[in-house]
Design a protein around this motif. Structure first.
Motif, short mmCIF file in Angstrom:
data_model
loop_
_atom_site.label_atom_id
_atom_site.label_comp_id
_atom_site.label_asym_id
_atom_site.label_seq_id
_atom_site.Cartn_x
_atom_site.Cartn_y
_atom_site.Cartn_z
N SER A 101 -4.89 1.37 2.81
CA SER A 101 -3.70 1.07 2.01
C SER A 101 -2.46 1.66 2.65
CB SER A 101 -3.87 1.60 0.58
OG SER A 101 -4.91 0.91 -0.09
N ARG A 152 10.51 3.80 -5.78
CA ARG A 152 9.89 4.33 -4.57
C ARG A 152 9.14 5.61 -4.92
NH1 ARG A 152 11.63 1.50 -0.20
NH2 ARG A 152 10.54 2.91 1.24
N ARG A 158 1.64 -5.26 -2.12
CA ARG A 158 0.21 -5.51 -2.23
C ARG A 158 -0.35 -4.93 -3.52
NH1 ARG A 158 -2.63 -6.68 2.67
NH2 ARG A 158 -1.25 -6.77 4.49
N VAL A 186 7.24 4.75 -0.18
CA VAL A 186 6.87 3.34 -0.19
C VAL A 186 7.37 2.71 -1.48
CG1 VAL A 186 4.84 3.65 1.26
CG2 VAL A 186 4.63 3.93 -1.21
N ASP A 244 -1.67 -0.61 5.50
CA ASP A 244 -1.12 -1.88 5.01
C ASP A 244 0.34 -1.74 4.59
OD1 ASP A 244 -3.55 -3.07 5.47
OD2 ASP A 244 -4.23 -2.92 3.39
N ALA A 245 0.70 -0.55 4.11
CA ALA A 245 2.08 -0.31 3.69
C ALA A 245 2.99 0.03 4.86
CB ALA A 245 2.12 0.82 2.66
N ILE A 274 7.29 0.56 -4.90
CA ILE A 274 6.29 0.30 -5.93
C ILE A 274 6.96 -0.38 -7.11
CG2 ILE A 274 6.60 2.60 -6.96
CD1 ILE A 274 3.62 2.55 -7.68
N ILE A 283 2.03 -1.94 -4.63
CA ILE A 283 2.65 -1.00 -3.69
C ILE A 283 2.92 -1.74 -2.39
CG2 ILE A 283 2.36 1.15 -2.41
CD1 ILE A 283 0.60 2.16 -4.64
N ALA A 284 4.15 -1.68 -1.94
CA ALA A 284 4.57 -2.35 -0.69
C ALA A 284 4.16 -3.82 -0.69
CB ALA A 284 3.99 -1.62 0.51
#
Length: 799
Positions: free
Chosen positions: A561, A584, A525, A573, A564-565, A575, A522-523
């Protein structure tokens, strides 16, 4: 100077009680500041001192085949950063009828691991003898969960090498075809990687002797793990890992999937973060103590010097310089401060054995009394200089102050209220003593005493908020992500379909769900991905903000998380889907990620039931989670479930408080220390102001006694004065304490990403009221008794 000493000696005799209290105040403040600062330094260095003493490794290379260990080791040993290389081999030991289902046994045939590399602190017993294959030393977590100690006998089943190969080939549960072990626990030790204290599969283990594997050639042994110690810590290990990765790309026969694992994410980062947080809390405590101590001691010294204001003016008229007057009046205070500083320094040395606390205490290699000479000396010098300044300046100012007589002034509001309420004369006098403001030489700075007591009450109530909130948070698993009672192991012959069908129909269970786990990107990470599919009843993840996802194109993230995104609730976000394409999903809220192996409370993603397969590369792993009825006897129900469905219940399957939550105990202990200090400081401050009040208004009480005041009425007036100050401090301190305590708790726990709503400690709030009044009454007893029984003639003659 001789005259100055004569004046000082006279003041000591006249004001001994006040000087004793000042000395005690200085002792309490000195001990608190020195203990906090020395403890902060000791705490912040505890992990690194443990690592240095233990000759700790900085990372591990886990091989896939035993044949791979030698070429990897040769590459590692060639690197200039490498200091030492060792290895350990791992055997799984499974127990029947124990509270812990299994542990890992680590053994190094060379005898270096656990002896010259990664040395543990032996808490009880001893290390295994080199040629004693049945001896084992447990780490503290395994010992606690197994209720074992030196002399305990453990019988364990093991896997054979073929069992391990079947496990690697994903052929299902392999059974136990290895030899049966009879092990004797000879010691309990604390290991570096056990500092965070998390109860996960890899946490409890034991160290076997170098002869362990030679005595059990048929046991299934995992491929060797190479542990490396470097010249530059984790940074040096990263350089070694890059060199191994470069060699891995050639034709050396290295496995293409080999990666090094530094100790930083395993234990070092979490451990250092915990001790740094504790050290910061102690520094904040020292700062708070310094500020509050300066206020209380400064005002106490000013009140004390004010007792001699008339003497100061007479000395000035007789020709003594203002500086000489100030020094003469300051000498008794200076002497009291020296004695108090010495007592406080001794107290700090004694109290040092109480620190460090929490994780730092587990990492401390030299527990007990610890004398930090630098901190003790600097604190003592600073305290002595500060008190001397507090004393000289008021004395110097008193020598030039003109005589100010009492003049009529309208009584304070509370005094008028007491008169209107037809209070007794003693009661009205007590209220007046607590509230009057006068420019007279006999006035007493009451406001500072009220402020000190209010701060003490606020500190006690704030500590109560933190303690109560910590209890509620720690003892409510749903707040840190465990919305169920158990996550049992299924080692039986029932298929998942058959087991699910029987669990769905079982009336002994309030709710059952299937928890699926995997990883998703995700994003950009990689995060832990979870999905909870209800089987029976209602069960859902713990939500912090927003709501849980309901559709396949929705997701709920952990707080970290989400950060972080660089997204917010309601935003979408990117994915990566199962087929590698980018899609998304919309963030519907934030959730608390259930704590298990390699999962933090604020890192991860939760998908709608059945949606996880769209975004993960492999089939997600799944386990059943169970919640019992509120009135169920958990032990009885679990024994029956184990018999009916071959489910296993042990320490790994029950809710275990994660290390990040358990470490909040440090905050709790600091809060209790703050409450204890401020309670003592507030009580001493009130006691001192009552001594000074009765001393400076001795003439007033003498006149009242001549006019018919009885001794009981004098004592009542002093008692009412103390009670009025206490009640006023309660009115201010209680709400301030609640606000400050809630804000402090939020600041200390917000980073966890869990449900950390503060709790109001109503029992503590209501208990503080009578305790404060009782402390005020106790503080008023001796000053009231002294002024009520003092001789009238000397006082009236001086007037």
């Amino acid at each position: 100077m001789t005259a100055g000493f004569l004046v000082a000696r006279r003041e000591v005799r006249r004001r001994l009680g006040s000087l004793v209290v000042i000395g005690l105040l200085v002792a309490v403040v000195t001990a608190a500041i020195s203990t906090a600062l020395a403890g902060a330094h000791r705490t912040s260095t505890s992990v690194e001192r443990f690592r240095s003493w233990a000759r700790a490794t900085d990372g591990t290379f886990q091989t896939d085949q035993p044949i791979q260990a030698d070429p990897i080791r040769r590459t590692v040993e060639k690197q200039p950063e490498t200091v030492a290389v060792s290895q350990h081999l791992l055997v799984n030991a499974f127990f029947d009828g124990e509270p812990l289902s299994d542990i890992a046994i680590l053994s190094d045939p060379e005898g270096r691991y656990g002896v010259t590399v990664d040395r543990p602190i032996v808490l009880a017993g001893r290390m295994p003898r080199r040629n004693a294959p049945d001896e084992i030393i447990l780490n503290s977590l395994a010992a606690r969960l197994l209720h074992a100690g030196p002399g305990t006998r453990l019988t364990a089943k093991t896997w054979s090498l073929q069992n391990l190969e079947d496990l690697f080939a994903d052929k299902g549960f392999p059974g136990f075809e290895g030899p049966k072990l009879s092990l004797r626990v000879v010691g309990i030790a604390r290991m570096l990687d056990g500092l965070p204290g998390d109860v996960v599969r890899t946490s409890p283990y034991g160290l076997g002797s170098p002869g362990f594997l030679a005595a059990h050639p048929d046991v299934g042994v995992w491929p060797p793990a190479l542990v490396v110690r470097t010249r530059d810590g984790v940074r040096g290990f990263n350089a070694v890992a890059r060199a191994v990765a470069r060699a891995n790309t050639g034709s050396t026969g290295f496995p293409q999937s080999l990666t090094g694992q530094s100790v930083k994410p395993v234990y070092l980062e979490a451990s250092q973060r915990a001790v740094d947080s504790s050290a910061a809390g102690l520094v904040v405590l020292a700062i708070a103590v310094t500020l509050a101590g300066a206020l209380v001691i400064g005002q106490a010294v000013q009140r004390h010097i004010g007792l001699s204001s008339t003497t100061a003016r007479y000395l000035s008229h007789l020709g003594m310089t203002r500086l000489g007057v100030g020094v003469a009046l300051a000498l008794p205070v200076f002497g009291a401060s020296l004695i108090g500083t010495a007592l406080g320094t001794v107290g700090a040395a004694i109290a040092s054995q109480l620190l460090p606390i929490g994780l730092a205490a587990r990492a401390e290699i030299d527990p007990g009394i610890h004398i930090d000479a630098t901190v003790l000396i600097l604190t003592a010098i600073g305290m002595t200089v500060a008190v001397a300044g507090f004393a000289v300046v008021p004395g110097w100012r008193a020598a030039a102050r003109p005589v100010v007589r009492l003049h009529s002034r309208r009584p304070p509001f509370l005094t008028r209220l007491a008169i209107a309420g037809r209070w007794s004369t003693a009661g009205v006098m007590g209220v007046h003593l607590a509230t009057q403001r006068s420019t007279s030489t006999r006035s007493v700075p009451i406001r500072t005493a009220f402020l000190g007591l209010a701060i003490a009450i606020a500190a006690v109530v704030g500590a109560g908020v933190i303690v109560q909130s910590d209890d509620a948070f720690t003892n409510t698993p749903a707040r840190w992500g465990r919305a169920w009672h158990s996550e049992p192991d299924a080692f039986g012959d029932l298929t998942h379909t058959a087991l699910e069908r029987r669990l769905r129909a079982d009336p002994r269970l309030e709710a059952v769900a299937r928890l699926s786990t995997s990883t998703a990107t995700i994003a950009g990470r990689t995060v832990q991905a979870l999905s909870l599919q209800p089987v029976r009843g209602h069960m859902a993840m713990t939500v912090r903000r927003g709501r849980l996802p309901r559709r396949p194109d929705e997701v709920a993230l952990g707080e970290q998380s989400l950060a972080d995104a660089h997204a917010r609730v309601g935003a979408s976000v990117p994915i990566r889907t199962r087929n590698g394409r980018l899609s998304r999903v919309r963030v519907t809220g934030t959730v608390v990620i259930p704590p298990t192996d390699e999962r933090a409370l604020n890192l991860g993603a939760v998908f709608a039931p059945g949606a996880l397969r769209r975004y993960v590369d492999e089939n997600p792993l799944g386990d059943y989670v169970i919640r019992y009825h509120p009135d169920a006897h958990v032990g009885v129900v679990e024994r029956r479930l184990a018999k009916d469905y071959d489910l296993a219940f042990n320490a790994f399957t029950e809710p275990q408080v994660p290390g990040s939550v358990r470490n909040l105990t440090d905050t709790r202990d600091v809060a209790l220390a703050v409450a204890l200090f401020f309670a003592a400081l507030g009580t001493l401050s009130l006691f001192h102001v009552l001594i000074v009040t009765t001393r400076r208004r001795g003439a007033l009480f003498a006149v009242l006694r001549v006019l018919g005041f009885r001794r009981r009425q004098v004592r009542t007036a002093v008692l009412v004065q103390a009670a009025v100050l206490a009640i006023a401090a309660l009115v201010v301190g209680l709400p301030v304490g609640l606000v400050v305590g809630r804000a402090t708790w939020r600041a200390a726990t917000n980073h966890l990403g869990a449900l950390t709503d503060p709790v109001t400690p109503w029992v503590a709030v209501f208990a503080v009221m009578p305790i404060t009044l009782a402390a005020a009454a106790a503080a008023a007893w001796w000053p009231g008794r002294r002024i009520a029984t003092s001789s009238l003639t000397p006082t009236l003659r001086s007037e």
